[in-house]
Design an enzyme around this catalytic site. Structure first.
Site, PDB file in Angstrom:
ATOM      1  N   HIS A 157     -10.544   0.681  -2.567  1.00 40.80           N
ATOM      2  CA  HIS A 157     -11.901   0.640  -2.024  1.00 40.80           C
ATOM      3  C   HIS A 157     -12.956   1.184  -2.992  1.00 40.80           C
ATOM      4  O   HIS A 157     -12.693   2.164  -3.704  1.00 40.80           O
ATOM      5  CB  HIS A 157     -11.979   1.509  -0.764  1.00 40.80           C
ATOM      6  N   ASP A 160      -4.585  -0.704  -1.507  1.00 44.25           N
ATOM      7  CA  ASP A 160      -5.899  -0.551  -0.918  1.00 44.25           C
ATOM      8  C   ASP A 160      -6.771   0.010  -2.042  1.00 44.25           C
ATOM      9  O   ASP A 160      -6.409   1.035  -2.645  1.00 44.25           O
ATOM     10  CB  ASP A 160      -5.764   0.456   0.234  1.00 44.25           C
ATOM     11  N   LYS A 196      -6.777  -4.913  -2.993  1.00 43.01           N
ATOM     12  CA  LYS A 196      -7.440  -5.539  -1.836  1.00 43.01           C
ATOM     13  C   LYS A 196      -8.499  -4.625  -1.242  1.00 43.01           C
ATOM     14  O   LYS A 196      -8.521  -3.427  -1.525  1.00 43.01           O
ATOM     15  CB  LYS A 196      -6.405  -5.921  -0.787  1.00 43.01           C
ATOM     16  N   ASP A 248       0.785  -1.242   0.000  1.00 46.65           N
ATOM     17  CA  ASP A 248       0.000   0.000   0.000  1.00 46.65           C
ATOM     18  C   ASP A 248       0.820   1.297   0.000  1.00 46.65           C
ATOM     19  O   ASP A 248       0.557   2.212   0.801  1.00 46.65           O
ATOM     20  CB  ASP A 248      -0.951   0.007   1.204  1.00 46.65           C
ATOM     21  N   CYS A 275      -1.982  -2.656   7.619  1.00 46.07           N
ATOM     22  CA  CYS A 275      -1.880  -3.580   6.490  1.00 46.07           C
ATOM     23  C   CYS A 275      -0.573  -4.358   6.465  1.00 46.07           C
ATOM     24  O   CYS A 275      -0.551  -5.512   6.055  1.00 46.07           O
ATOM     25  CB  CYS A 275      -2.155  -2.848   5.186  1.00 46.07           C
ATOM     26  N   HIS A 323     -10.542   7.069   1.790  1.00 43.88           N
ATOM     27  CA  HIS A 323      -9.166   6.961   1.292  1.00 43.88           C
ATOM     28  C   HIS A 323      -9.084   5.850   0.252  1.00 43.88           C
ATOM     29  O   HIS A 323      -9.887   4.919   0.258  1.00 43.88           O
ATOM     30  CB  HIS A 323      -8.190   6.658   2.443  1.00 43.88           C
TER      31      HIS A 323
HETATM   32  C1  VGL Z   1      -4.630   0.792   5.837  1.00 41.44           C
HETATM   33  C2  VGL Z   1      -6.047   1.875   7.278  1.00 41.44           C
HETATM   34  C3  VGL Z   1      -7.088   1.731   6.389  1.00 41.44           C
HETATM   35  C4  VGL Z   1      -3.246   0.303   5.531  1.00 41.44           C
HETATM   36  C5  VGL Z   1      -5.652   0.634   4.939  1.00 41.44           C
HETATM   37  O1  VGL Z   1      -2.900   0.148   4.336  1.00 41.44           O
HETATM   38  O2  VGL Z   1      -2.475   0.068   6.488  1.00 41.44           O
HETATM   39  N1  VGL Z   1      -4.832   1.411   7.001  1.00 41.44           N
HETATM   40  N2  VGL Z   1      -6.885   1.098   5.226  1.00 41.44           N
HETATM   41 ZN    ZN Z   2      -8.274   1.143   3.639  1.00 46.59          ZN
END
Ligand code: VGL
Ligand code: ZN
Length: 203
Positions: free
Chosen positions: A68, A66, A110, A24, A149, A85
């Site tokens: 979403h 990430d 993901k 990420d 993550c 985010h």
């Molecule tokens: C993450 C918070 C929300 C991460 C992803 O990549 O660590 N943290 N979504």
């Molecule tokens: Zn996230």
């Protein structure tokens, strides 16, 4: 508690059976992003050195992201904990522009299901199968964020039987509660992850 942590090796040589997994490294997790990880940008130069080493040796490089839907359940508006985010196909979800992602790197998206939160790069992504198809036994993990993550990806990798090297100079924590990042590091090490720095990787 007593510890069974493996000692930190002085040098590790990436070799056949190894893969680099970058978690990420996306704009929204960098300073100025919508879920900025303090000093998150500092993982980029460290990971670029790791990328060079793995590429030079022809070893697999994986980048998770990430990814979403715009009403993901982890967002505050939907009753979750995070600001909006890494919405798929937006600027914030793009990989950090400074990351020298090889053209043949595998991208793993993901947390793409609006109803399911997923912090691990292994959760419903096929990453396990992809690594096994390439005879990967050891993964070198860095990225963002240490306490979410990275932690969940490393824990799953260990549960799935991979040996894990945690790139300690290529991770940064959100630290919602002070010390979260340090606690996550301890948990990963207790679980068997071996801490190494990118500097410790033999080219
Ligand atoms: C993450 C918070 C929300 C991460 C992803 O990549 O660590 N943290 N979504
Ligand atoms: Zn996230």
């Amino acid at each position: 508690m007593s510890t069974t942590e493996a000692p930190s090796p002085r040098s590790v040589t990436p070799q056949a059976g190894d893969a680099l997994v970058m978690v990420d490294v996306q704009n929204d997790f960098l300073p100025g992003g919508r879920l900025a990880v303090p000093n998150g940008d500092e993982v980029v130069p460290a990971l670029n050195r790791a990328i060079d080493i793995f590429r030079e040796k022809g070893l697999p490089v994986v980048a998770t992201r990430d990814w979403h839907p715009d009403r993901h359940c982890s967002f505050k508006e939907q009753g979750g904990t995070w600001p909006v985010h890494c919405v798929a196909d937006t600027e914030g979800a793009r990989f950090a522009p400074g990351l020298k992602l090889p053209p043949d790197a595998l991208t793993i998206s993901k947390a793409t299901d609006a109803a399911v939160d997923a912090y691990s790069g292994f959760q419903d992504t096929g990453l396990d199968r992809h690594l096994r198809e390439r005879s990967v036994k050891r993964v070198f993990v860095g990225g963002l964020a240490t306490d979410y993550c990275v932690l969940n990806t490393v824990n799953d990798a260990l549960d799935l039987g991979f040996q894990v090297f945690l790139l300690t100079d290529a991770v940064r924590a959100v630290d919602v509660k002070p010390g979260d990042g340090d606690r996550a590091m301890e948990e990963m090490k207790r679980g068997g992850a071996v801490p190494v720095t990118v500097e410790d990787l033999a080219p």
